[in-house]
Design a protein around this motif. Structure first.
Motif, PDB file in Angstrom:
ATOM      1  N   SER A   1     -11.912  70.958-105.911  1.00 36.52           N
ATOM      2  CA  SER A   1     -11.098  69.762-105.674  1.00 36.52           C
ATOM      3  C   SER A   1     -11.790  68.544-106.252  1.00 36.52           C
ATOM      4  CB  SER A   1     -10.876  69.530-104.174  1.00 36.52           C
ATOM      5  OG  SER A   1     -10.140  70.573-103.592  1.00 36.52           O
ATOM      6  N   SER A   2     -11.000  67.710-106.960  1.00 35.38           N
ATOM      7  CA  SER A   2     -11.506  66.445-107.465  1.00 35.38           C
ATOM      8  C   SER A   2     -10.328  65.549-107.817  1.00 35.38           C
ATOM      9  CB  SER A   2     -12.378  66.648-108.713  1.00 35.38           C
ATOM     10  OG  SER A   2     -12.747  65.400-109.262  1.00 35.38           O
ATOM     11  N   PRO A   3     -10.037  64.532-106.987  1.00 37.32           N
ATOM     12  CA  PRO A   3      -8.923  63.625-107.297  1.00 37.32           C
ATOM     13  C   PRO A   3      -9.102  62.915-108.641  1.00 37.32           C
ATOM     14  CG  PRO A   3      -9.658  63.311-105.030  1.00 37.32           C
ATOM     15  CD  PRO A   3     -10.661  64.203-105.689  1.00 37.32           C
ATOM     16  N   LYS A   4     -10.325  62.472-108.947  1.00 35.96           N
ATOM     17  CA  LYS A   4     -10.547  61.724-110.189  1.00 35.96           C
ATOM     18  C   LYS A   4     -10.329  62.593-111.418  1.00 35.96           C
ATOM     19  CE  LYS A   4     -13.605  58.114-108.416  1.00 35.96           C
ATOM     20  NZ  LYS A   4     -14.972  57.535-108.420  1.00 35.96           N
ATOM     21  N   LYS A   5     -10.660  63.881-111.305  1.00 35.63           N
ATOM     22  CA  LYS A   5     -10.476  64.799-112.442  1.00 35.63           C
ATOM     23  C   LYS A   5      -9.120  65.498-112.378  1.00 35.63           C
ATOM     24  CE  LYS A   5     -15.457  65.603-112.891  1.00 35.63           C
ATOM     25  NZ  LYS A   5     -16.575  66.577-112.763  1.00 35.63           N
ATOM     26  N   HIS A   6      -8.309  65.099-111.396  1.00 37.41           N
ATOM     27  CA  HIS A   6      -6.967  65.676-111.224  1.00 37.41           C
ATOM     28  C   HIS A   6      -7.033  67.204-111.155  1.00 37.41           C
ATOM     29  CE1 HIS A   6      -5.414  61.669-111.992  1.00 37.41           C
ATOM     30  NE2 HIS A   6      -6.125  61.632-113.107  1.00 37.41           N
ATOM     31  N   HIS A   7      -8.012  67.687-110.392  1.00 36.10           N
ATOM     32  CA  HIS A   7      -8.200  69.137-110.290  1.00 36.10           C
ATOM     33  C   HIS A   7      -8.037  69.571-108.842  1.00 36.10           C
ATOM     34  CE1 HIS A   7      -9.779  73.080-111.532  1.00 36.10           C
ATOM     35  NE2 HIS A   7     -10.303  73.107-110.313  1.00 36.10           N
ATOM     36  N   TYR A   8      -7.282  70.651-108.641  1.00 38.19           N
ATOM     37  CA  TYR A   8      -7.056  71.172-107.298  1.00 38.19           C
ATOM     38  C   TYR A   8      -6.807  72.674-107.390  1.00 38.19           C
ATOM     39  CZ  TYR A   8      -4.548  72.402-103.020  1.00 38.19           C
ATOM     40  OH  TYR A   8      -4.141  73.016-101.862  1.00 38.19           O
ATOM     41  N   THR A   9      -7.618  73.453-106.692  1.00 38.88           N
ATOM     42  CA  THR A   9      -7.431  74.902-106.593  1.00 38.88           C
ATOM     43  C   THR A   9      -6.761  75.204-105.259  1.00 38.88           C
ATOM     44  OG1 THR A   9      -9.458  75.295-107.865  1.00 38.88           O
ATOM     45  CG2 THR A   9      -8.598  77.142-106.595  1.00 38.88           C
ATOM     46  N   PRO A  10      -5.595  75.835-105.269  1.00 39.49           N
ATOM     47  CA  PRO A  10      -4.896  76.094-104.006  1.00 39.49           C
ATOM     48  C   PRO A  10      -5.689  77.048-103.110  1.00 39.49           C
ATOM     49  CG  PRO A  10      -3.787  77.192-105.838  1.00 39.49           C
ATOM     50  CD  PRO A  10      -4.831  76.311-106.438  1.00 39.49           C
ATOM     51  N   PRO A  11      -5.435  77.011-101.797  1.00 38.20           N
ATOM     52  CA  PRO A  11      -6.218  77.827-100.850  1.00 38.20           C
ATOM     53  C   PRO A  11      -6.247  79.309-101.192  1.00 38.20           C
ATOM     54  CG  PRO A  11      -4.857  76.254 -99.664  1.00 38.20           C
ATOM     55  CD  PRO A  11      -4.459  76.156-101.099  1.00 38.20           C
ATOM     56  N   GLU A  12      -5.109  79.843-101.636  1.00 38.06           N
ATOM     57  CA  GLU A  12      -5.044  81.288-101.876  1.00 38.06           C
ATOM     58  C   GLU A  12      -5.902  81.731-103.059  1.00 38.06           C
ATOM     59  OE1 GLU A  12      -1.267  79.460-103.752  1.00 38.06           O
ATOM     60  OE2 GLU A  12      -2.537  79.160-101.976  1.00 38.06           O
ATOM     61  N   ASN A  13      -6.344  80.772-103.878  1.00 34.67           N
ATOM     62  CA  ASN A  13      -7.185  81.120-105.025  1.00 34.67           C
ATOM     63  C   ASN A  13      -8.656  80.775-104.808  1.00 34.67           C
ATOM     64  OD1 ASN A  13      -4.923  82.030-106.424  1.00 34.67           O
ATOM     65  ND2 ASN A  13      -4.522  80.024-107.346  1.00 34.67           N
ATOM     66  N   ARG A  14      -9.018  80.390-103.603  1.00 34.00           N
ATOM     67  CA  ARG A  14     -10.415  80.010-103.332  1.00 34.00           C
ATOM     68  C   ARG A  14     -11.259  81.179-102.815  1.00 34.00           C
ATOM     69  NH1 ARG A  14     -10.664  73.634-101.644  1.00 34.00           N
ATOM     70  NH2 ARG A  14      -9.008  72.971-103.068  1.00 34.00           N
ATOM     71  N   ASN A  15     -10.618  82.259-102.424  1.00 29.00           N
ATOM     72  CA  ASN A  15     -11.289  83.449-101.883  1.00 29.00           C
ATOM     73  C   ASN A  15     -12.145  83.119-100.663  1.00 29.00           C
ATOM     74  OD1 ASN A  15     -11.574  86.297-102.046  1.00 29.00           O
ATOM     75  ND2 ASN A  15     -13.665  86.039-102.806  1.00 29.00           N
TER      76      ASN A  15
END
Length: 356
Positions: free
Chosen positions: A68-82
């Motif tokens: 997760s990083s708001p500044k880098k506009h990056h978000y991994t959804p919960p189901e892909n975090r293992n």
């Protein structure tokens, strides 16, 4: 070496900052607890790690993966975090057998049937549930239901296990049993744990390190022993273990417990930083005070107003001046009776400013 990293993590809800610039590094295979009163931000932090809450600022990393990083506009959804997740509510499905409850997340991942069966049986074996595989969770005790939730989280072979007050709805005996089972599972599988609780005994028993939080701000990160023995501030001292804060005032160059006619003995050395304070606190833990006698030059005179037998310990409430102090001794140790005069020796005093 750090495995999970929270870098300047902040969460705001409107004008309220729930988590303020939190920086944490957690090692692989470490059990890390977040401890604090309700509303301190610990569950919000866990939800941001899980991906259930967006960050207002900062970054969350696991290994070399940015999650997760708001500044880098990056978000991994919960189901892909293992991540394996276990919450206070058991969240087991009564219309499914124990086996199907554990297999369900594996079926969602569309794994081969043989792999689903093997992983499910392994998880049930690890949590002592294999004999109950065909039972309904409704037939299990609270501890059994929580084992189902643990087995379901284990079955996905998680990189990290997130536990949010997972034992708080169990009775004290089951809580103690389950906390050691969780620790044994962590040692066996080697995953990292982030454990949220307000129960100090759980945090102490399970954790390699503890984060103490207050109003979204980190107060101290340390081993359980160091958090207890070397609290960084008054809040940590007050939150960890049972504590008493006794008001002390100056009369000339001598310090007196407020309301007492007897000055503090010379053995109770007041730190220099308290010399400018009109009133300050002598902080103590009940187990770090002992009863002594009138001839002890370091004894502080008091009066027993309550004595309670609590099994292995005897709990006293002692009045000194107009202040009250808790004292606890072993049930076999000699001590005064209620309504008697007594003398206390403070073995390990801490000193704090009143508004510190």
């Amino acid at each position: 070496m750090s495995y999970i990293r929270l870098v300047n993590v902040t969460k705001r809800f409107g004008d309220v900052t729930a988590v303020d610039n939190l920086n944490i590094e957690i090692g692989k295979g470490e059990c890390f607890s977040m401890l604090g009163p309700s509303g301190c931000g610990k569950t919000t932090t866990l939800r941001m790690v899980a991906g259930f809450e967006d960050l207002s600022d900062g970054e969350v990393w696991v290994g070399d993966r940015l999650l997760s990083s708001p500044k880098k506009h990056h978000y991994t959804p919960p189901e892909n975090r293992n991540f394996g997740m276990v919450f206070q509510a058991f969240a087991v499905w009564p219309h499914m057998s124990v086996y199907e409850n554990v297999a369900f997340p594996l079926r969602l991942r569309k794994l081969p049937n043989a792999e689903i069966d093997q992983r499910t049986k392994d998880a049930l074996t690890a949590t002592n549930l294999l004999k109950a595989a065909n039972d309904s969770p409704a037939d299990l005790s609270g501890g059994g239901k929580q084992r189902v939730a643990l087995a379901r989280a284990l079955a996905i072979n998680p990189d990290v296990m997130l536990l949010d007050e997972p034992l708080s709805s169990l009775d004290p005996h089951l809580r103690e049993e389950m906390r050691f089972e969780i620790k044994d599972l962590q040692r066996k599988y080697g995953f990292s744990i982030i454990y949220v609780t307000h129960d100090q005994s759980e945090a102490m028993a399970l954790s390699d390190r503890i984060l103490v939080m207050k109003l979204g701000v980190m107060q101290q990160i340390d081993s359980p022993l160091d958090v207890y023995n070397n609290p960084k501030n008054k809040f940590v001292f007050s939150f960890i273990g049972v504590s008493s804060f006794t008001d002390v005032i100056w009369k000339g160059k001598d310090a007196y417990i407020k309301g007492s006619e007897h000055k503090l003995p010379s053995g109770l050395i007041v730190p220099e930083r308290m010399k400018a304070e009109e009133m300050f606190n002598l902080a103590s833990r009940p187990t770090e005070i002992r009863f002594t006698n009138a001839n002890d030059p370091n004894g502080v005179r008091g009066h027993v107003i309550r004595k309670a037998f609590l099994g292995e310990i005897v709990d006293y409430l002692v009045k000194i001046g107009d202040q009250e102090v808790r004292v606890q001794i072993g049930r076999r140790d000699p001590g005064p009776e209620a309504d008697e005069t007594c003398y206390l020796q403070f073995l390990r005093p801490f000193w704090y400013k009143v508004n510190e």
